[in-house]
Design a protein around this motif. Structure first.
Motif, PDB file in Angstrom:
ATOM      1  N   ALA A 144       0.869  -1.179   0.000  1.00 24.08           N
ATOM      2  CA  ALA A 144       0.000   0.000   0.000  1.00 24.08           C
ATOM      3  C   ALA A 144       0.900   1.222   0.000  1.00 24.08           C
ATOM      4  O   ALA A 144       1.201   1.790   1.048  1.00 24.08           O
ATOM      5  CB  ALA A 144      -0.920  -0.016   1.221  1.00 24.08           C
ATOM      6  N   LEU A 145       1.335   1.594  -1.184  1.00 25.04           N
ATOM      7  CA  LEU A 145       2.311   2.670  -1.319  1.00 25.04           C
ATOM      8  C   LEU A 145       1.664   3.885  -1.966  1.00 25.04           C
ATOM      9  O   LEU A 145       1.123   3.781  -3.067  1.00 25.04           O
ATOM     10  CB  LEU A 145       3.499   2.193  -2.170  1.00 25.04           C
ATOM     11  CG  LEU A 145       4.669   3.153  -2.294  1.00 25.04           C
ATOM     12  CD1 LEU A 145       5.359   3.326  -0.944  1.00 25.04           C
ATOM     13  CD2 LEU A 145       5.669   2.634  -3.328  1.00 25.04           C
ATOM     14  N   ALA A 202       0.487   0.021   9.368  1.00 24.65           N
ATOM     15  CA  ALA A 202       0.281   0.835  10.570  1.00 24.65           C
ATOM     16  C   ALA A 202      -0.341   2.172  10.188  1.00 24.65           C
ATOM     17  O   ALA A 202      -1.264   2.665  10.857  1.00 24.65           O
ATOM     18  CB  ALA A 202       1.600   1.052  11.305  1.00 24.65           C
ATOM     19  N   ALA A 203       0.133   2.771   9.100  1.00 23.81           N
ATOM     20  CA  ALA A 203      -0.439   4.036   8.628  1.00 23.81           C
ATOM     21  C   ALA A 203      -1.882   3.842   8.194  1.00 23.81           C
ATOM     22  O   ALA A 203      -2.733   4.717   8.428  1.00 23.81           O
ATOM     23  CB  ALA A 203       0.400   4.575   7.468  1.00 23.81           C
ATOM     24  N   PHE A 204      -2.177   2.712   7.571  1.00 22.52           N
ATOM     25  CA  PHE A 204      -3.543   2.442   7.124  1.00 22.52           C
ATOM     26  C   PHE A 204      -4.500   2.359   8.322  1.00 22.52           C
ATOM     27  O   PHE A 204      -5.566   2.989   8.332  1.00 22.52           O
ATOM     28  CB  PHE A 204      -3.590   1.139   6.331  1.00 22.52           C
ATOM     29  CG  PHE A 204      -4.982   0.684   5.982  1.00 22.52           C
ATOM     30  CD1 PHE A 204      -5.609   1.164   4.845  1.00 22.52           C
ATOM     31  CD2 PHE A 204      -5.663  -0.206   6.799  1.00 22.52           C
ATOM     32  CE1 PHE A 204      -6.899   0.758   4.530  1.00 22.52           C
ATOM     33  CE2 PHE A 204      -6.953  -0.615   6.493  1.00 22.52           C
ATOM     34  CZ  PHE A 204      -7.572  -0.137   5.344  1.00 22.52           C
ATOM     35  N   TYR A 205      -4.127   1.566   9.330  1.00 24.90           N
ATOM     36  CA  TYR A 205      -5.032   1.392  10.473  1.00 24.90           C
ATOM     37  C   TYR A 205      -5.132   2.658  11.317  1.00 24.90           C
ATOM     38  O   TYR A 205      -6.157   2.910  11.947  1.00 24.90           O
ATOM     39  CB  TYR A 205      -4.601   0.189  11.309  1.00 24.90           C
ATOM     40  CG  TYR A 205      -4.921  -1.116  10.631  1.00 24.90           C
ATOM     41  CD1 TYR A 205      -6.237  -1.463  10.346  1.00 24.90           C
ATOM     42  CD2 TYR A 205      -3.911  -2.001  10.246  1.00 24.90           C
ATOM     43  CE1 TYR A 205      -6.541  -2.649   9.709  1.00 24.90           C
ATOM     44  CE2 TYR A 205      -4.207  -3.186   9.598  1.00 24.90           C
ATOM     45  CZ  TYR A 205      -5.524  -3.500   9.329  1.00 24.90           C
ATOM     46  OH  TYR A 205      -5.832  -4.675   8.682  1.00 24.90           O
ATOM     47  N   GLN A 206      -4.085   3.463  11.330  1.00 25.01           N
ATOM     48  CA  GLN A 206      -4.163   4.748  12.007  1.00 25.01           C
ATOM     49  C   GLN A 206      -5.183   5.638  11.318  1.00 25.01           C
ATOM     50  O   GLN A 206      -6.024   6.285  11.973  1.00 25.01           O
ATOM     51  CB  GLN A 206      -2.794   5.433  12.012  1.00 25.01           C
ATOM     52  CG  GLN A 206      -2.760   6.809  12.671  1.00 25.01           C
ATOM     53  CD  GLN A 206      -3.072   6.762  14.153  1.00 25.01           C
ATOM     54  OE1 GLN A 206      -2.721   5.783  14.835  1.00 25.01           O
ATOM     55  NE2 GLN A 206      -3.740   7.792  14.656  1.00 25.01           N
ATOM     56  N   ASP A 305      -6.759   8.945   2.647  1.00 23.82           N
ATOM     57  CA  ASP A 305      -6.603  10.039   1.683  1.00 23.82           C
ATOM     58  C   ASP A 305      -5.340   9.886   0.856  1.00 23.82           C
ATOM     59  O   ASP A 305      -5.259  10.403  -0.269  1.00 23.82           O
ATOM     60  CB  ASP A 305      -6.576  11.380   2.429  1.00 23.82           C
ATOM     61  CG  ASP A 305      -7.921  11.716   3.064  1.00 23.82           C
ATOM     62  OD1 ASP A 305      -8.936  11.145   2.609  1.00 23.82           O
ATOM     63  OD2 ASP A 305      -7.952  12.523   4.013  1.00 23.82           O
ATOM     64  N   TRP A 306      -4.310   9.206   1.395  1.00 20.78           N
ATOM     65  CA  TRP A 306      -3.040   9.114   0.676  1.00 20.78           C
ATOM     66  C   TRP A 306      -3.032   8.022  -0.387  1.00 20.78           C
ATOM     67  O   TRP A 306      -2.057   7.854  -1.118  1.00 20.78           O
ATOM     68  CB  TRP A 306      -1.883   8.887   1.628  1.00 20.78           C
ATOM     69  CG  TRP A 306      -2.090   7.884   2.726  1.00 20.78           C
ATOM     70  CD1 TRP A 306      -2.463   8.138   4.021  1.00 20.78           C
ATOM     71  CD2 TRP A 306      -1.935   6.450   2.637  1.00 20.78           C
ATOM     72  NE1 TRP A 306      -2.545   6.967   4.735  1.00 20.78           N
ATOM     73  CE2 TRP A 306      -2.216   5.920   3.924  1.00 20.78           C
ATOM     74  CE3 TRP A 306      -1.567   5.579   1.610  1.00 20.78           C
ATOM     75  CZ2 TRP A 306      -2.160   4.555   4.195  1.00 20.78           C
ATOM     76  CZ3 TRP A 306      -1.513   4.223   1.875  1.00 20.78           C
ATOM     77  CH2 TRP A 306      -1.799   3.727   3.168  1.00 20.78           C
ATOM     78  N   VAL A 307      -4.138   7.299  -0.508  1.00 15.50           N
ATOM     79  CA  VAL A 307      -4.212   6.231  -1.514  1.00 15.50           C
ATOM     80  C   VAL A 307      -4.521   6.838  -2.870  1.00 15.50           C
ATOM     81  O   VAL A 307      -5.390   7.697  -2.996  1.00 15.50           O
ATOM     82  CB  VAL A 307      -5.302   5.206  -1.128  1.00 15.50           C
ATOM     83  CG1 VAL A 307      -5.546   4.244  -2.285  1.00 15.50           C
ATOM     84  CG2 VAL A 307      -4.900   4.449   0.117  1.00 15.50           C
ATOM     85  N   ASP A 308      -3.787   6.410  -3.880  1.00 21.16           N
ATOM     86  CA  ASP A 308      -4.018   6.877  -5.245  1.00 21.16           C
ATOM     87  C   ASP A 308      -5.349   6.328  -5.732  1.00 21.16           C
ATOM     88  O   ASP A 308      -5.557   5.126  -5.787  1.00 21.16           O
ATOM     89  CB  ASP A 308      -2.878   6.405  -6.152  1.00 21.16           C
ATOM     90  CG  ASP A 308      -3.057   6.886  -7.583  1.00 21.16           C
ATOM     91  OD1 ASP A 308      -3.782   7.873  -7.783  1.00 21.16           O
ATOM     92  OD2 ASP A 308      -2.437   6.289  -8.493  1.00 21.16           O
TER      93      ASP A 308
END
Length: 309
Positions: A144-145, A202-206, A305-308
């Motif tokens: 998930a980049l 970790a960023a995703f679940y946050q 929000d950071w997902v393309d």
């Protein structure tokens, strides 16, 4: 030593004619003579002796010929080993139980002739996995980049969205719900022991926690998937989140429940990373398989929000 000069010497030795060797190699007779002269100068011996009927090998040439053939065979084997499709495609699936691993396995089941190798770089984050792709340690990785973090030389395509599901034991208050909203999980403890600081998950679940006011933690030791399933079965309050394509097994007596999340459906976005321009045929087949057979997701989905998009 010039491999092409050595190849030319073998051709002349086997045909007995400079012109015949030139025709076989697709070069001029002059080029053949030049290559042989260069090789003889390098070795400081005469390999071929011209005769009215063509050429014959000198004693040094006869000694050199079998060794030259072995070298050329080794060179051919080395080239063949790294030609596209000649070696297995190494794909990092992060974890053998989750959606990417299952998708790669289904692709292999559909095309059993595929030459691939699924590996797990589970201790690396997205940046480290991307570096492994760039360095050639693996050919591809599911991560998930964010689009803004994809480095030069990497091709990134979002090919696998995994809808999340709630996993609970039979005593949990939501155990009998046909589906739940993410907002309904507020106030319930969601335990995901595999979360590690500095990773993309970790960023995703946050982001998921902040979006819906959830309590997601990784407190306590991680004794593995089986221990997590045991804890869920024994608890009336503990829950976890899994992907709809993840494959977790537990004893039938645990009676665990997988409950879909809707309104909206959170999805974990798996991006396939590979080296730009990689022509490995199995990589092409894998991309095509994911594009045509990926799981369908609802129209109403949530992603960070950071997902393309």
């Amino acid at each position: 030593m010039d491999v092409e000069a050595m190849r030319t010497f073998v051709a002349v030795a086997e045909t007995g004619q400079f012109q015949a060797a030139a025709d076989q190699l697709g070069i001029s007779q002059q080029a053949v003579s030049k290559r042989i002269a260069t090789l003889e100068k390098h070795l400081e011996v005469t390999l071929l002796v011209r005769t009215p009927r063509g050429s014959r090998m000198s004693l040094d040439g006869q000694v050199f010929l079998p060794h030259a053939k072995k070298v050329l065979t080794t060179v051919e084997q080395a080239e063949q080993a790294v030609r596209p499709g000649s070696r297995p495609l190494r794909v990092d699936v992060l974890n053998r139980r989750i959606a990417p691993a299952q998708a790669v396995y289904r692709c292999y089941r559909s095309h059993p002739e595929m030459n691939l190798d699924a590996v797990t770089l589970s201790k690396e984050n997205a940046a480290q996995a991307t570096r492994a792709v760039l360095d050639g340690a693996v050919d591809a990785s599911f991560r998930a980049l964010p689009a803004g973090q994809v480095p030069a030389g990497i091709s990134a395509e979002r090919l696998l969205d995994a809808p999340l599901e709630l996993l609970v034991g039979p005593g949990h208050p939501l155990a009998d719900a046909p589906w739940v909203r993410p907002a309904d999980l507020a106030g319930h403890r969601i335990w995901i022991p595999g979360i590690r600081p500095g990773t993309e998950w970790a960023a995703f679940y946050q982001a998921l926690s902040e979006a819906f006011g959830l309590s997601i933690d990784a407190l306590g030791p991680n004794f593995g998937d089986e221990a997590l399933m045991d804890a869920l079965a024994d608890s009336a309050s503990l829950a976890t989140l899994v992907g709809s394509g993840d494959r977790y097994l537990w004893p039938q007596a645990h009676d665990l429940r997988r409950i879909p999340l809707h309104d909206p459906t959170p999805i974990y976005p798996h991006v396939l990373l590979s080296r730009a321009g990689d022509q490995h045929p199995v990589l092409t087949a894998l991309r095509d398989h994911l594009r045509t057979s990926g799981p369908r997701t609802p129209d109403d989905v949530w992603a960070p929000d950071w997902v393309d998009r």
